[in-house]
Design a protein around this motif. Structure first.
Motif, short mmCIF file in Angstrom:
data_model
loop_
_atom_site.label_atom_id
_atom_site.label_comp_id
_atom_site.label_asym_id
_atom_site.label_seq_id
_atom_site.Cartn_x
_atom_site.Cartn_y
_atom_site.Cartn_z
N GLY A 48 0.90 -1.17 -0.07
CA GLY A 48 -0.01 0.01 0.31
C GLY A 48 0.55 1.32 -0.01
N GLY A 49 2.06 1.22 -0.57
CA GLY A 49 2.87 2.34 -0.46
C GLY A 49 3.87 2.50 0.68
N ALA A 50 4.24 3.59 0.67
CA ALA A 50 5.39 3.56 1.93
C ALA A 50 4.69 3.82 3.26
N ILE A 51 5.08 3.04 4.42
CA ILE A 51 4.55 2.92 5.56
C ILE A 51 5.14 4.35 6.32
N SER A 52 4.26 5.22 7.00
CA SER A 52 4.54 6.23 7.69
C SER A 52 4.94 5.96 9.24
N ALA A 53 6.20 6.25 9.41
CA ALA A 53 6.48 5.71 10.92
C ALA A 53 7.82 6.46 11.32
N PRO A 54 8.05 6.62 12.47
CA PRO A 54 9.31 7.20 13.09
C PRO A 54 10.57 6.68 12.47
N GLU A 55 11.51 7.18 12.38
CA GLU A 55 12.63 6.40 12.03
C GLU A 55 13.30 5.80 13.25
N PRO A 56 14.04 4.17 12.94
CA PRO A 56 14.16 3.51 14.03
C PRO A 56 15.53 4.37 15.12
N GLN A 57 15.26 4.15 16.41
CA GLN A 57 16.18 4.46 17.06
C GLN A 57 16.86 3.01 17.69
N SER A 58 17.78 3.42 18.41
CA SER A 58 18.76 2.24 19.17
C SER A 58 18.59 2.04 20.73
N TYR A 59 18.73 1.10 21.47
CA TYR A 59 18.72 0.99 22.88
C TYR A 59 19.78 -0.12 23.11
N THR A 60 20.52 -0.01 24.16
CA THR A 60 21.41 -1.17 24.38
C THR A 60 20.95 -2.14 25.61
N ALA A 61 21.11 -3.25 25.02
CA ALA A 61 20.58 -4.34 25.83
C ALA A 61 21.76 -4.89 26.73
N ARG A 62 21.48 -5.57 27.76
CA ARG A 62 22.30 -6.10 28.73
C ARG A 62 23.67 -6.58 28.38
N VAL A 81 3.61 1.02 26.25
CA VAL A 81 3.03 -0.21 25.85
C VAL A 81 4.43 -0.53 24.90
N VAL A 82 5.03 -1.73 25.07
CA VAL A 82 5.66 -2.49 24.36
C VAL A 82 4.84 -3.32 23.28
N LEU A 83 4.87 -3.01 22.06
CA LEU A 83 4.21 -3.64 21.05
C LEU A 83 5.34 -4.77 20.32
N ILE A 84 4.94 -6.11 20.43
CA ILE A 84 5.85 -6.88 19.73
C ILE A 84 5.22 -7.36 18.57
N HIS A 85 5.98 -7.63 17.60
CA HIS A 85 5.79 -8.00 16.33
C HIS A 85 5.68 -9.52 16.12
N ALA A 139 11.87 -1.56 27.98
CA ALA A 139 11.01 -1.12 28.95
C ALA A 139 11.57 -0.33 30.09
N ARG A 140 12.71 -0.99 30.63
CA ARG A 140 13.38 -0.11 31.99
C ARG A 140 14.04 1.31 31.43
N ALA A 141 14.32 1.16 30.13
CA ALA A 141 15.14 2.44 29.65
C ALA A 141 14.11 3.75 29.49
N HIS A 142 12.79 3.39 29.35
CA HIS A 142 11.65 4.37 28.98
C HIS A 142 10.55 4.47 30.15
N THR A 170 11.97 -8.11 35.14
CA THR A 170 11.31 -6.80 35.48
C THR A 170 11.77 -5.80 34.57
N PRO A 171 10.78 -4.76 34.30
CA PRO A 171 9.48 -4.49 35.20
C PRO A 171 8.70 -5.41 35.06
N ARG A 172 7.58 -5.67 35.98
CA ARG A 172 6.51 -6.59 35.81
C ARG A 172 5.33 -5.84 34.91
#
Length: 323
Positions: A48-62, A81-85, A139-142, A170-172
């Motif tokens: 359906g054409g280009a998807i409108s979305a913010p550019e990806p950012q990065s976070y540092t995992a443990r 909310v963490v929305l998982i694909h 989640a903990r980072a935000h 955690t977080p729960r």
């Protein structure tokens, strides 16, 4: 007499161990990935054409790896909310849903290890359970003090949300929103091979499970399941998972115990779901956890439920009530 028995017992134990390993190895070697799919699979929407979305950012995992996600800011004081694909996908495909939910919450849309923009730096998990760790780190980072934390997920992403709830990270979560969630390969909700979407290498999985049962994990990077990805999406989607990634992405063997750990949750399904038997979810889950709200959308498929108009409305109402 006893000392004379010791060599016999040792020999028997060694023979038994060798036989066990031989059976496991034979099962693993008896199946190889890469065979063509014989049609079937999920109904993917036309481009359906280009998807409108913010550019990806990065976070540092443990473990120090930088993983990708997209941030959809919400009104102050609303939940996180963490929305998982779902399996094979990436967060970008859920941008429309995340954008709609941002009227009710701040939404984080990750690309899990092995997927999307995270795949280059993290093509696979390194151990079973790492996806849960990554979700916790994001989640903990935000998460702000006093802010509600909600897990949401579609298909295998819903299964990962259930797994997280049943674990100790955690977080729960304060709640969960499950969209056509994967429960387990042997759950009453399953269709054969997820309606042609997935091809588990069953004998190989059994063999690897046998090795893991005795603490041998060196072969957990072997391919355990393949997905029927359309030709036009093969550059964007992940077509196969290792054993350790496949296990990490689903509820545990006692999936009902994981379900029992969910706080009051929302579940949304389409009654034309090709992968799962939508009419069986409530009967399967209620005995383990009576705290769910179930919604069956007429005429909607497994992938169609993501962008069905009623889905963000139901999820938005759930989030508003949670505050």
């Amino acid at each position: 007499m006893i000392s004379g028995l010791a060599p016999i017992l040792l020999r028997s134990a060694l023979i038994g161990a060798a036989a066990y390993l031989a059976v496991a190895g034979g099962l693993i070697l008896s199946q190889r990935p890469g065979q063509p799919f014989a049609g079937g699979g999920l109904t993917f929407p036309e481009p359906g054409g280009a998807i409108s979305a913010p550019e990806p950012q990065s976070y540092t995992a443990r473990d120090g790896v930088e993983l990708a996600y997209r941030l959809f800011p919400g009104p102050e004081g609303t939940p996180l909310v963490v929305l998982i694909h779902g399996s094979g996908a990436q967060g970008l495909y859920y941008a429309g849903l995340a954008g709609a939910l941002s009227a009710h919450a701040t939404v984080l849309l990750p690309d899990l290890r092995g997927h999307g923009a995270s795949r280059a730096k993290a093509p696979d998990v390194t151990h079973i359970g790492q996806l849960e760790e990554d979700i916790a780190d994001l989640a903990r980072a935000h998460l702000e003090p006093g802010q509600k934390f909600v897990l949401a997920g579609h298909s295998s992403g819903g299964g990962l949300a259930i797994r997280y709830a049943g674990g100790a990270q955690t977080p729960r979560p304060d709640g969960a929103m499950l969209v056509a969630p994967f429960l387990k390969y042997d759950a009453p909700t399953m269709r054969n091979n997820s309606g042609g979407w997935a091809r588990p290498l069953t004998r190989r999985i059994i063999g690897l499970s046998m090795l893991n049962a005795v603490g041998f994990r060196a072969l957990n990077g072997l391919t355990a399941i393949e997905f029927n990805v359309p030709e036009r999406l093969r550059g964007e989607m992940t077509g196969a998972y290792s054993y350790r990634l496949n296990i990490s992405y689903a509820p545990r063997a006692d999936y009902l115990k994981d379900i029992s750990a969910l706080l009051p949750f929302l579940l949304v399904l389409g009654d034309a779901d090709e992968a799962f038997r939508a009419d069986r979810f409530q009967a399967t889950m209620v005995p383990a956890n009576p705290g769910g709200s179930y919604h069956l959308i007429p005429g909607v498929s497994h992938l169609g439920v993501i962008n069905a108009a009623v889905t963000p409305r139901l999820m938005g109402e759930y989030l508003d009530q949670l505050q």
